[in-house]
Design an enzyme around this catalytic site. Sequence first.
Site, PDB file in Angstrom:
ATOM      1  N   ARG A 157       2.787  -2.836   8.087  1.00  0.00           N
ATOM      2  CA  ARG A 157       3.519  -4.013   7.628  1.00  0.00           C
ATOM      3  C   ARG A 157       4.877  -4.092   8.316  1.00  0.00           C
ATOM      4  O   ARG A 157       5.326  -5.159   8.722  1.00  0.00           O
ATOM      5  CB  ARG A 157       3.699  -3.973   6.114  1.00  0.00           C
TER       6      ARG A 157
ATOM      7  N   HIS B 142       0.670   2.161  -3.917  1.00  0.00           N
ATOM      8  CA  HIS B 142       0.888   1.851  -2.509  1.00  0.00           C
ATOM      9  C   HIS B 142       0.174   0.523  -2.278  1.00  0.00           C
ATOM     10  O   HIS B 142      -0.956   0.345  -2.724  1.00  0.00           O
ATOM     11  CB  HIS B 142       0.286   2.956  -1.641  1.00  0.00           C
TER      12      HIS B 142
END
Lengths: 240, 123, 110, 586
Positions: free
Chosen positions: D264, D242
């Site tokens: 994000r 991740h």
Amino acid sequence: MTEQTIKAIIERGPNPMGARTQFDVPAYDNQTVLDVVSWVQQNVDPTLSYRFACRVGMCGSCAMMVNGVPRWTCRTHISKVLVGNEVTIAPLRNLPVVKDLVVDMDAFFDKWIAAEGLHHGALTREDPIAKVDPTSSARVASDAGVECINCAVCYAACDTVSTNQEYLGPAALQRAWTLLNDTKDNGREKILDAVTGAGGCQNCHSMGSCTAYCPNELDPMSAIAGLKRESAKSFFRKGR
Amino acid sequence: MGGDFRMKASKSIKARAHPLWLAYALHRLSGLGLALFLPLHFWVLALAVTNPGQLDRFLQLTDAGIVKLAEFGLVFLLAVHFFGGLRLIALEWLPWTAPQKSLAAGAAAVSFMVATLFLLKAI
Amino acid sequence: MLSMRLYMLQRITAVAMAPLVLGHLLVMIYAVQGGLSTAEILGRTKGSFFWFLFYGTFVLAASIHGAIGLRTIVSEWAGLKGVALNCFGWLTYVGLFVLGARAVWAVTFA
Amino acid sequence: MRVSEIERHDTDILILGTGGAGLFAALHAKQTAPEATKITIAVKGLIGKCGCTRMVQGGYNVALGGGDTVERHFMDTINGGKWLPNQDMAWRLCEQAVVRIRELENEVGCFFDRNADGSLHQKAFAGQTADRTVHKGDLTGIEIINRLMEKVLASGVEKLQEHRAVGLIPTKDGAALAGVLMIDMRTGAFRFVRAKTVLMATGGGPTMYKYHTPSGDKTMDGLAMALRAGLKLRDMEMVQFHPTGLLAGDHTRMTGTVLEEGLRGAGGQLVNHAGQRFMFDYDANGERATRDIVSRGIYAEMRKNNNPDQEGVFISMSHLGPENVRQKFKGMVKRCADSGFDLAAGKVEVVPTAHYFMGGVVVDVDTRTAMEGLYVAGEDAGGAHGSNRLGGNGVANSTVYGGIAGDTMGVDVKKHVYFRDPDNDVLAAELERAVYPLGQKPDLIMPLRRKLQDCMWDNVGVMRTEAGMKQGLGGIAEVSTELMTIGVDGSNLAFNLTWHDWLNLRSLCDISEVITKAGLARQNSRGAHYREDFPEPGAMEDSEFTVAQMQNGNVAVMREPVEFTIVKPGETVLPADAPETLVATQ
Ligand SMILES: Cc1cc2nc3c(=O)[nH]c(=O)nc-3n(C[C@H](O)[C@H](O)[C@H](O)COP(=O)(O)OP(=O)(O)OC[C@H]3O[C@@H](n4cnc5c(N)ncnc54)[C@H](O)[C@@H]3O)c2cc1C
Ligand code: HEM
Ligand code: SF4
Ligand code: F3S
Ligand code: FES
């Protein structure tokens, strides 16, 4: 990193093995109570027992008494609890101690189930998913308590739990309240029976310690008040 | 034994320092106080039939400072318990999720006012 | 330890007492002015059916309410359970009621 | 400790682990098995309170119409896995997810988020061509596991909590499983549980990396046991990272935990220690590129900087307005604040973090393994994801296949009237293995675990080379050997965490070796596996997957061709006029 140390006093249960031991733990910038306990086990006392799993406040495995207050230790920054440079850590209150800082949580979960804290569905996997208005008052009420991580912090904070063995406790009752408001749940009668039985919601004295200490900012006290309201209504209707 | 002392320490809880817990404690202690006082109160009143003179002597005592204070205490207990109890019932039975803390504080404040009024009147 | 029935009974008696307590407090605030005397009390209450009902209800409700309350306290703080607890509850109730009833009778129709 | 001192216990169906796979298996076994069947659930922690399913944030992938179809979900899964998935498993995953989500809502009572019109809310993770991810805020796993846990606790299955499985014990001929050797962690006693059918759902967990997301109880025990039992493990080189794990120092357990993907997606920026945004240097999508690309971008940036005091990069949200961030990512902001960071107004240091393990035991679509009586589901099973798991396919996989395992065992258990007898030699050997450290001179274990974690991170991590991995093998062997010289104080075995730390590290060492060897065997770059010395993916038509197995005491890695049973590279099962994506581009 700093050169400072933390004085960690760890109270280990249960009684025969019980001891109050002080450890000097190096202090770091980012350090939780769980990190302090882990440091002790990993570096100076390999026999120290404690429980954790997720380390980010999701599993509710790591609750302990920190300076006499129940807390999730993996999400409690040490700076928040230091008195001077000292902290006292003990096993969670109101549950039997397995060893050191580990408690047996069975009673907590048995009560969760005893409060009918599980879904009573009428639909099956063959049925389409029901529409639910996310802004309806029932859904909002139900939603308010559903993110409980069953950490038993509230259970440890509540004096009624400690003095009344049968009392189901805040988390279990709050779960029952979320179900009572869940339009998909068909267990109304069962739930009301369960939460007005021997250890039911009527035993709560609204001390509010549950709400004050829930690390997820949930409000079991108000949920229990909701149960009392519904129970009272049903009492007037049915005379029981 | 040191050991015993130690385990006691671990059971000590400091998670009570918040308004709602104090309101609970106040309510319980006032209830307890009232319930303990009640038999005395009844017994004194019953003197009216059995021994009126003694009742009078007793009632005269109310002028003494100590007894005044005790009476103030009692009325205070009743007021505290009364408003605290109403607060509880409201919290439990009325569908508000109102700010409970201010309600608790409010109940305490009103209790004080009533009791003080009583005291002032009595003096 | 508290059954739903006792819980309801305690709340209902509490609600019933609410106006009585208010009344009682007002009377007391009024009455204590200038000191209390037997004659004064009796003068107000003697032979009055109203005061008999007022204080009678009060005594009944308070003895039920107080007994349940003490029962809870005793169970939580002294660990009394089961039959012993229920006996305690009933005894407290009967005791309070008898004492109270005597007092009411004394100031009204005795 | 002798074999005769092991406590004995029998049950019909034994389930190891209480993640999505284990709990669903228990429920389904209860539904399918004959009334009198005894079902036992054994777990390293407390029921439902350990494992990773509980930590699921983003949500659960399922095609529920509105243009989305099982076919589309399937194609995304195959494309995401770079044509390595076992297509039958991937298909079953996508198809059954539809049933499972209805079961979760209707029978288990989950509370998934709704749209204003009352229908399920679905969103899109990177790599998906439809809004498909069902969720409960960003705490989806808690909802799923809590609801499942309640059902299981109330179902009357036997509970063996804080029981750690340490060895799969086969029959004398090795063809079938007789039972599982466990440690009752609360007392330290050994317990051999015979069972007619056993589900292994211990959930992998790549925690041999310096930075990792899974919960502390996950240490590859299951795969290590399967390896010793001679089972085939596939895709073992495939470790998903991740991109944004919290970096808070190596003295805190918070390091490595996930800062959610949505940051994000919402416009969060990644900046390096020089204060520059860098993701556009690596991909046109910048911070919004898929996990593997962003992870590599960050890793490359970290390597460039090469400053031990400036390890990670930063995620910065403040340009979106601190108030806005605080509101939109309440949980995440609070979590960062609890650990002393200001996500809303400041910036938080992050690193890629080992998140999910695509590799696992070779199973068929009904979760059966090559060993009679042993079933594997969830993150322990290999095949469904190939080289990369789509966000949202993890929990779908564990719940779908957990349920299937329960159904299969519920039926299969009828075929077995008798318990199988264990091979006592294996039992003795597994016991010996578990008590081994108790006979050595006690010493600290954590420095050694750190050593393994550094070694794996540096050599078998986000970007790999042959030289690096070979060095890695050496490092793993060193740790492995050293571990055998380090003992544990065995005077009190009750809840002896240090003993379990040792056993954890043992499992991690064993599987680290397999990961590295499989990584060496794959000489191309697919999905999560990136070889700097072989950056090309290779021809999709010639796709092979790795299979690792114990042979004569050594880990051997073979390669087998992927069978394109449903769709061939370059083709699709979607209609010709189907749009590329149904997701509105941001
Ligand atoms: C932080 C985080 C976020 C994630 N977010 C998502 C997401 O948004 N969407 C998604 O699809 N997936 C997500 N995943 C992945 C997903 O959680 C996993 O794919 C899935 O939950 C695995 O389920 P499982 O049942 O196989 O294993 P787990 O849920 O991990 O359960 C494993 C169980 O086995 C037990 N166990 C382990 N070893 C032993 C032993 N030796 N003996 C006995 N019991 C043992 C464990 O204690 C645990 O109970 C996330 C993972 C993490 C870590
Ligand atoms: C109108 C007046 C009153 C009201 C509204 C009232 C209300 C209440 C309520 C709601 C409770 C329950 C508290 C809980 O469960 O936590 C309670 C408890 C109690 N009451 Fe009263 N009450 C009143 C008068 C009295 C009187 C006159 C007495 C004296 C006999 C009394 C004695 C008690 C006792 C002993 C308790 C138990 C305390 C506890 O459980 O904490 N109350 N009261
Ligand atoms: S209500 Fe809060 S304190 Fe209680 S168990 Fe749930 S999360 Fe923990
Ligand atoms: S602390 Fe306990 S008494 Fe009631 S309000 Fe909470 S459960
Ligand atoms: S370790 Fe999971 S909540 Fe603390």
